[in-house]
Design an enzyme around this catalytic site. Structure first.
Site, mmCIF file in Angstrom:
data_model
loop_
_atom_site.group_PDB
_atom_site.id
_atom_site.type_symbol
_atom_site.label_atom_id
_atom_site.label_comp_id
_atom_site.label_asym_id
_atom_site.label_seq_id
_atom_site.Cartn_x
_atom_site.Cartn_y
_atom_site.Cartn_z
ATOM 1 N N LYS A 1 11.751 37.880 20.600
ATOM 2 C CA LYS A 1 10.418 36.822 21.155
ATOM 3 C C LYS A 1 9.306 37.769 20.563
ATOM 4 O O LYS A 1 9.411 38.927 20.677
ATOM 5 C CB LYS A 1 10.364 36.938 22.405
ATOM 6 C CG LYS A 1 11.638 36.080 23.177
ATOM 7 C CD LYS A 1 11.065 35.875 24.720
ATOM 8 C CE LYS A 1 12.413 35.421 25.623
ATOM 9 N NZ LYS A 1 12.552 36.037 26.848
ATOM 10 N N ASN B 1 9.884 41.687 21.372
ATOM 11 C CA ASN B 1 10.971 41.876 22.659
ATOM 12 C C ASN B 1 12.042 41.502 21.826
ATOM 13 O O ASN B 1 12.589 40.132 21.768
ATOM 14 C CB ASN B 1 10.398 40.864 23.722
ATOM 15 C CG ASN B 1 11.321 41.039 24.829
ATOM 16 O OD1 ASN B 1 12.561 41.605 24.807
ATOM 17 N ND2 ASN B 1 11.127 40.202 25.961
ATOM 18 N N ARG C 1 22.946 36.772 39.006
ATOM 19 C CA ARG C 1 23.563 38.123 39.559
ATOM 20 C C ARG C 1 23.315 37.985 40.830
ATOM 21 O O ARG C 1 22.448 37.443 41.679
ATOM 22 C CB ARG C 1 22.339 38.690 38.841
ATOM 23 C CG ARG C 1 22.664 39.411 37.400
ATOM 24 C CD ARG C 1 21.426 40.288 36.932
ATOM 25 N NE ARG C 1 20.650 39.607 36.060
ATOM 26 C CZ ARG C 1 19.362 40.083 35.489
ATOM 27 N NH1 ARG C 1 18.865 41.210 35.967
ATOM 28 N NH2 ARG C 1 18.709 39.322 34.668
ATOM 29 N N HIS D 1 11.727 45.525 35.006
ATOM 30 C CA HIS D 1 10.468 44.409 35.085
ATOM 31 C C HIS D 1 9.220 45.358 35.221
ATOM 32 O O HIS D 1 8.573 44.830 35.746
ATOM 33 C CB HIS D 1 10.513 43.395 36.185
ATOM 34 C CG HIS D 1 11.766 42.378 35.979
ATOM 35 N ND1 HIS D 1 12.414 42.171 37.051
ATOM 36 C CD2 HIS D 1 11.925 41.936 35.026
ATOM 37 C CE1 HIS D 1 13.239 41.072 36.764
ATOM 38 N NE2 HIS D 1 13.107 40.947 35.409
ATOM 39 N N ARG E 1 8.932 46.026 23.319
ATOM 40 C CA ARG E 1 9.495 46.144 24.836
ATOM 41 C C ARG E 1 10.929 46.878 24.551
ATOM 42 O O ARG E 1 12.088 46.412 23.934
ATOM 43 C CB ARG E 1 9.705 44.829 25.211
ATOM 44 C CG ARG E 1 10.450 44.873 26.547
ATOM 45 C CD ARG E 1 10.867 43.694 26.903
ATOM 46 N NE ARG E 1 11.493 43.591 28.236
ATOM 47 C CZ ARG E 1 12.471 42.750 29.046
ATOM 48 N NH1 ARG E 1 13.130 41.932 28.253
ATOM 49 N NH2 ARG E 1 13.036 42.983 30.067
ATOM 50 N N GLU F 1 3.595 40.078 30.469
ATOM 51 C CA GLU F 1 4.301 41.188 30.036
ATOM 52 C C GLU F 1 3.850 41.325 28.536
ATOM 53 O O GLU F 1 3.585 42.517 28.383
ATOM 54 C CB GLU F 1 5.774 41.102 30.153
ATOM 55 C CG GLU F 1 6.250 41.022 31.688
ATOM 56 C CD GLU F 1 7.905 40.593 31.839
ATOM 57 O OE1 GLU F 1 8.100 39.483 31.582
ATOM 58 O OE2 GLU F 1 8.662 41.409 31.833
ATOM 59 N N ASN G 1 14.464 34.292 36.111
ATOM 60 C CA ASN G 1 15.864 34.141 35.877
ATOM 61 C C ASN G 1 16.209 35.713 36.821
ATOM 62 O O ASN G 1 17.421 35.719 37.267
ATOM 63 C CB ASN G 1 16.128 34.283 34.646
ATOM 64 C CG ASN G 1 16.234 32.948 33.944
ATOM 65 O OD1 ASN G 1 16.787 32.055 34.778
ATOM 66 N ND2 ASN G 1 15.742 32.624 33.094
ATOM 67 N N GLY G 2 15.857 36.805 36.384
ATOM 68 C CA GLY G 2 15.999 37.826 36.890
ATOM 69 C C GLY G 2 15.144 38.112 38.027
ATOM 70 O O GLY G 2 13.913 37.666 37.783
ATOM 71 N N VAL H 1 9.784 31.659 39.441
ATOM 72 C CA VAL H 1 10.014 30.898 40.795
ATOM 73 C C VAL H 1 8.874 31.351 41.492
ATOM 74 O O VAL H 1 8.188 30.471 42.136
ATOM 75 C CB VAL H 1 11.217 31.545 41.295
ATOM 76 C CG1 VAL H 1 11.333 31.076 42.636
ATOM 77 C CG2 VAL H 1 12.503 31.125 40.337
HETATM 78 P P1 ADP Z 1 12.815 35.220 32.683
HETATM 79 O O1 ADP Z 1 13.123 35.965 33.937
HETATM 80 O O2 ADP Z 1 13.913 34.619 31.837
HETATM 81 O O3 ADP Z 1 11.657 35.519 31.995
HETATM 82 P P2 ADP Z 1 10.984 33.166 34.221
HETATM 83 O O4 ADP Z 1 10.031 34.196 34.695
HETATM 84 O O5 ADP Z 1 10.384 32.145 32.714
HETATM 85 O O6 ADP Z 1 12.315 33.734 33.520
HETATM 86 O O7 ADP Z 1 11.700 32.148 35.257
HETATM 87 C C1 ADP Z 1 12.594 31.068 34.933
HETATM 88 C C2 ADP Z 1 13.072 30.516 36.015
HETATM 89 O O8 ADP Z 1 12.166 30.038 36.905
HETATM 90 C C3 ADP Z 1 13.797 29.286 35.855
HETATM 91 O O9 ADP Z 1 15.311 29.678 35.958
HETATM 92 C C4 ADP Z 1 13.597 28.407 37.118
HETATM 93 O O10 ADP Z 1 14.635 28.588 38.106
HETATM 94 C C5 ADP Z 1 12.204 28.810 37.446
HETATM 95 N N1 ADP Z 1 11.120 27.756 37.501
HETATM 96 C C6 ADP Z 1 10.466 27.478 36.315
HETATM 97 N N2 ADP Z 1 9.559 26.534 36.881
HETATM 98 C C7 ADP Z 1 9.837 26.405 37.917
HETATM 99 C C8 ADP Z 1 9.408 25.251 38.760
HETATM 100 N N3 ADP Z 1 8.128 24.397 38.497
HETATM 101 N N4 ADP Z 1 9.710 25.175 40.008
HETATM 102 C C9 ADP Z 1 10.646 26.231 40.574
HETATM 103 N N5 ADP Z 1 11.266 26.825 39.832
HETATM 104 C C10 ADP Z 1 10.603 26.880 38.461
#
Ligand code: ADP
Length: 404
Positions: free
Chosen positions: A14, A7, A245, A184, A95, A389, A215-216, A335
């Site tokens: 990554k 990626n 965003r 995604h 990716r 992914e 994050n997204g 999240v």
């Molecule tokens: P990306 O979109 O970069 O792949 P992820 O899917 O890893 O990101 O999600 C990252 C986000 O997940 C972090 O910014 C944080 O807001 C949230 N997150 C991670 N662990 C927790 C948790 N235990 N509780 C709430 N939010 C979390």
């Protein structure tokens, strides 16, 4: 069959090395800040096992070629490695963020595919160049090993025109391909497949809503295994509220801000992509920090959470309205997998649509496992499904190689 998943972003790579027979992760890692000060790598050998080892270092990594050379050294090295040399690798899955309308499935990379990915750069100027650099460097460093491109947009290419066209002059679509693409896709497809398996049926029998909150953030409406709508658009800015965003805003905002504040188009693009979302609303973009502030009584953080969840609720309602029958709603990503309060708040007003959460089940979600969090009387199942992914890219790469 051993597959290397790459990626390649604009300043990071990554990677994961997987044995596909039993889907074992042999190694994974990240090379970051490529071409910047403080570039570094983190490499894990045999992750998730008793003999797992982590290696990391800060060192000069000026470009993608050096980064990939380092990855090859790490996965084959005497101490850090898991294979003797790269000839053990059967294929490399890349990716690629934007496949435009030209790519709706994963594809074996040849010169035409490289040109096709290059042609999409205007639609993904921050992302596709990194992916291309990954492919070109892999071809040079590992000649003879087939490369497969797996596109973030591909799963959404089944959307009907009424979902992907925008109500703007039609010639902008024919001239510039301005339309909704969605992103995604690899995650949405993986989660929809896992949902089908959990429901004990085929993907083609499965109609569900996948809710990717990281994050997204994006959502997809999946009807009988095919994507029929998604929340991101021409770019990954549209739809849900995200870490930084804005998601959907009034399209007249640009004209208003130019008029009132003298902002340029670049200023506004930067504002909506990097300074908005949760960060813009309350100053924090990580949901864990936002909860910590809410627990101390911070009303800005609370409002940010409410706006984030309300948008998810609205999209669930929209997608239930266009799917004949929604069998499941699936929460995934950082999240979605970890945040019980976001799941609870997002589903709180959906009982009229037959969506009822079980509070206890929602609180007892086990990390890394698929869990059902709806109550027995809920007409729609609500699931938490860990996304993967990289595994989906590796699976699709292996399928392309087996069939070619
Ligand atoms: P990306 O979109 O970069 O792949 P992820 O899917 O890893 O990101 O999600 C990252 C986000 O997940 C972090 O910014 C944080 O807001 C949230 N997150 C991670 N662990 C927790 C948790 N235990 N509780 C709430 N939010 C979390």
């Amino acid at each position: 069959m051993i597959i290397l998943v790459l990626n390649s972003g604009s300043s990071s790579v990554k990677y994961q090395l997987l044995e596909m027979q039993d889907k074992t992760l042999l190694a994974s890692g990240l090379v970051e800040r490529i071409g910047q000060s403080g570039s570094a790598y983190k490499h894990e050998r045999l992750p998730g096992t008793d003999t797992s080892q982590v290696f990391s270092n800060e060192q000069d990594i000026p470009d993608h070629s050096t980064a990939l050379d380092l990855v090859v050294k790490l996965i084959t090295g005497e101490q850090t490695g898991v294979i003797k040399d790269v000839s053990s690798i059967n294929g490399i899955g890349h990716r690629i963020v934007h496949g435009g309308e030209d790519f709706n499935t994963p594809i074996l990379v040849d010169d035409d595919v490289v040109e096709g990915i290059r042609a999409q750069i205007p639609l993904a100027p921050l992302h596709n160049p990194g992916g291309l650099a990954g492919i070109e460097t892999a071809k040079r460093l590992m000649p003879g090993i087939p490369n497969v491109a797996v596109f973030d947009t591909a799963f959404h290419q089944t959307m009907p025109p009424e979902a992907y066209r925008m109500a703007i002059p039609a010639e902008l679509y024919s001239e510039l391909k301005i339309r909704r693409y969605g992103f995604h896709g690899t995650s949405h497809l993986y989660v929809a497949k896992q949902c089908a398996a959990t429901l004990g049926q085929t993907l083609e029998q499965t109609s569900c809503i996948t809710v990717h909150l990281g994050n997204g953030c994006s959502m997809a409406a999946v009807k009988q295994g095919r994507c029929v709508d998604t929340s991101m658009g021409l770019t990954p800015l549209a739809g849900l509220v995200m870490g930084t965003r804005s998601g959907d805003v009034d399209p007249a905002l640009h004209a208003f801000l130019t008029d009132k504040k003298g902002y340029s188009i670049q200023d506004i693009d930067n504002l909506l992509n990097k300074k908005s979302g949760l960060l813009g609303l309350c100053g924090d973009n990580d949901m864990r920090d936002i909860h910590a502030r809410i627990d101390k009584g911070d009303s800005d953080a609370e409002l940010a959470l409410k706006i984030f969840c309300r948008r998810v609720t609205q999209y669930i309602g929209q997608y239930m309205a266009i799917l004949d029958k929604t069998q499941a709603i699936c929460f995934t990503a950082g999240v979605g997998e970890n945040d019980e309060r976001v799941r609870e708040l997002s589903c709180a007003t959906l009982s009229g649509l037959g969506v009822v959460l079980d509070k206890k089940r929602n609180q007892e979600v086990r990390r890394g496992e698929i869990c059902e969090i709806s109550s027995p009387e809920s007409r729609v199942k609500v699931l938490v499904i860990p996304t993967n992914e990289e595994l989906e890219i590796a699976t699709q790469t292996a399928q392309v190689l087996s069939s070619s």
